[in-house]
Structures are given as structure tokens and as C-alpha cells.
Design a protein around this motif. Structure first.
Motif: not given
Length: 282
Positions: A19-23, A45-58
Motif C-alpha cells: 500500500y505504502e509503495l504504491r502511495r 515486479l513493482i506491481g507484484q510487490i504493490e499487490t502482495t504477489l511478491k515479497v520484497p527483499t531488504r
């Protein structure tokens, strides 16, 4: 019209991150593709992380903070995100492990999680979590960050000799894993002992267990069954397991002799990589 999946930021740390990444991205006037170009990944990948389909790395979180000038917001958040990928029943232990000043563990089957390589961890996790290997490996690597802190806990590991001989992930993976164990040989805060086969019956015959010690808080004992962890501060349990652990330390090879044994197994059992069948998991 493209349907944009709406997230509830209160649902989980992963939802909040997306949510915060998209915002923040939209606030900066960037498309997913444009942000991806800045942080060296695809817009997908940005879209997948924004929609929780992928988990971000550090690493991803750090790059996004730099790109969006968010003052470390995503880097601070990613620790919670990755911890949430651990099995639910294990999360409370991981939290306490991160607060401990002294971690003692006896391992009868596996290299302890704080000392596993990515490839070794992936080979283990693929057995029970084939669809979640990537995010769970990332969570395990995040857990290991406690050993890199300025005030890292003392870690004392006693492992059965069988841990060295159980080929997890193939010969190359095992050679890398044993080599990794040897990197702790001169670390003053990490001590590793091997319990050889010829000791016979010993105080760890009931299985693996951990004892956590804290500055100012009661000690904790932790062990696992197939699908859950058991943690207790019962003084009698702590007393018995602490004595049992001391007996294991006294029975096992010294840290110096243990390192020599690990090095010998690494060369004798896993040294000929030309004969390796390969490893599917990276």
C-alpha cells in the motif's frame, strides 16, 4: 479500464508495504516501469510487490528508500514483512531469539537456521513449502541479521555429526554450507561443536532444543514438534535442559577439533564436485 487491486494496509505487514509503495510511487509521479528502472528491476515486479504477489527483499527496500527519498521507511518496514513470512507458530520464537543475549542450541538433524546458507535453506524449505521457497529463504536470511549487529548475541551450537553427512541439496550445496560454518572458526561470539557418533547415548537423545538467555529476563527453553513450537520459562525445565546442554558441551569435540572434522568431511565427502549431480535449488 485497468482494475487496480485495492489493499487494506491494516491486514498485514506485507499489505502495508504494498500500500505504502504504491502511495509513495504515485506521490512521486512515477509509473511502475519508471520506478523499476531506477531501482534496477522490472515494472512488473513493482506491481507484484504493490499487490502482495511478491515479497520484497531488504535490498529492494533500501533501493526504494533511496529512489523515493523516504528516509528509511521501507527499510525499517521490511524486517516486519519478512518476519511475517515465517511459519506463524515460529514467529514468537524468532522474536525472542532476536532479543536474547545468549543462544544455546543442540541440533540433531540440521544446521541451525542462523548458520544456514541460502542454498541449504532453500533445499530444506522446498520439501514442505515448494510454493513459498523464495520468501521463506528471504525471511531466514533476515533472521540471521542478529549475528551482524554491533551487540550480537553469543551463539553456541552443538550439532550431531550426522548433520555433516546428511546431503541436503546436493554435494555443491553441502560443500558451500560446511565452508560457511568454517567462516565462524575465529568468531569470538559464535562457537560450534560437533557431537561425534562414537559418544554413544547422550543428553540430546530426545531431540533438538534451544535455551535462550536474556539480560534481566527469565531464560526460555524452546523445542519443536512437527507443526508447532513449544516455549517455556518453567524453572525446572530450564534447570534440567541447561544441565543437559552443559553435558553435551562436555561430551562434544572442542570447537577447534570440530572445525577440523568439518573441514575433513567437506573435502572427503563433498570435495569432488565434478561428480556432483547438480542442484536444482539456488
Amino acid at each position: 479500464m485497468v482494475h487496480i487491486r485495492e489493499l487494506d494496509p491494516s491486514a498485514s505487514p506485507l499489505d502495508y508495504f504494498g500500500y505504502e509503495l504504491r502511495r509513495k510511487r504515485e506521490e512521486a509521479g512515477l509509473t511502475q516501469k519508471e520506478l523499476g528502472g531506477i531501482v534496477f528491476c522490472t515494472g512488473s515486479l513493482i506491481g507484484q510487490i504493490e499487490t502482495t504477489l511478491k515479497v520484497p527483499t531488504r535490498e529492494f527496500a533500501e533501493r526504494v528508500d533511496a529512489a523515493l527519498m523516504t528516509d528509511g521507511c521501507f527499510t525499517r518496514l521490511v524486517g516486519l514483512v519478512l518476519r511475517s513470512q515465517l511459519p506463524h507458530w515460529f514467529q514468537s520464537y524468532a522474536e525472542m531469539e532476536g532479543k536474547a543475549s545468549y543462544v544455546s542450541t543442540y541440533q540433531c538433524q540440521l544446521v541451525y537456521g542462523l548458520l544456514q546458507t541460502q542454498a541449504y535453506a532453500a533445499a530444506l524449505l522446498e520439501v514442505d513449502y515448494p510454493d513459498r521457497v523464495e520468501e521463506m529463504v528471504a525471511a531466514r536470511m533476515e533472521r540471521q541479521r542478529i549475528l551482524k549487529r554491533e551487540q550480537s548475541p553469543v551463539l553456541w551450537v552443538v550439532m550431531d555429526e550426522s548433520v555433516l553427512l546428511q546431503t541436503v541439496g546436493g554435494r555443491v550445496v553441502m560443500r558451500e554450507q560446511l565452508a560457511h560454518l568454517l567462516t565462524f572458526r575465529d568468531n569470538p561470539w559464535v562457537h560450534l561443536q560437533v557431537l561425534p557418533f562414537d559418544v554413544g547415548a547422550h543428553a540430546g537423545m530426545m531431540g533438538s532444543f534451544n535455551v535462550l538467555r536474556f539480560d534481566g529476563d527469565p531464560d526460555l527453553h524452546y523445542c519443536e514438534s512437527y507443526d508447532q513450537g513449544h516455549m517455556t520459562a518453567n524453572p525446572q525445565v530450564i534447570r534440567e535442559r541447561s544441565v543437559g546442554y552443559a553435558r553435551l558441551q562436555a561430551t562434544a569435540l572442542s570447537p577447534e577439533d570440530s572445525a577440523d572434522l568439518i573441514a575433513g568431511v567437506m573435502e572427503d565427502r563433498y570435495g569432488d564436485q565434478s561428480a556432483d549431480e547438480g542442484c536444482d535449488v539456488a
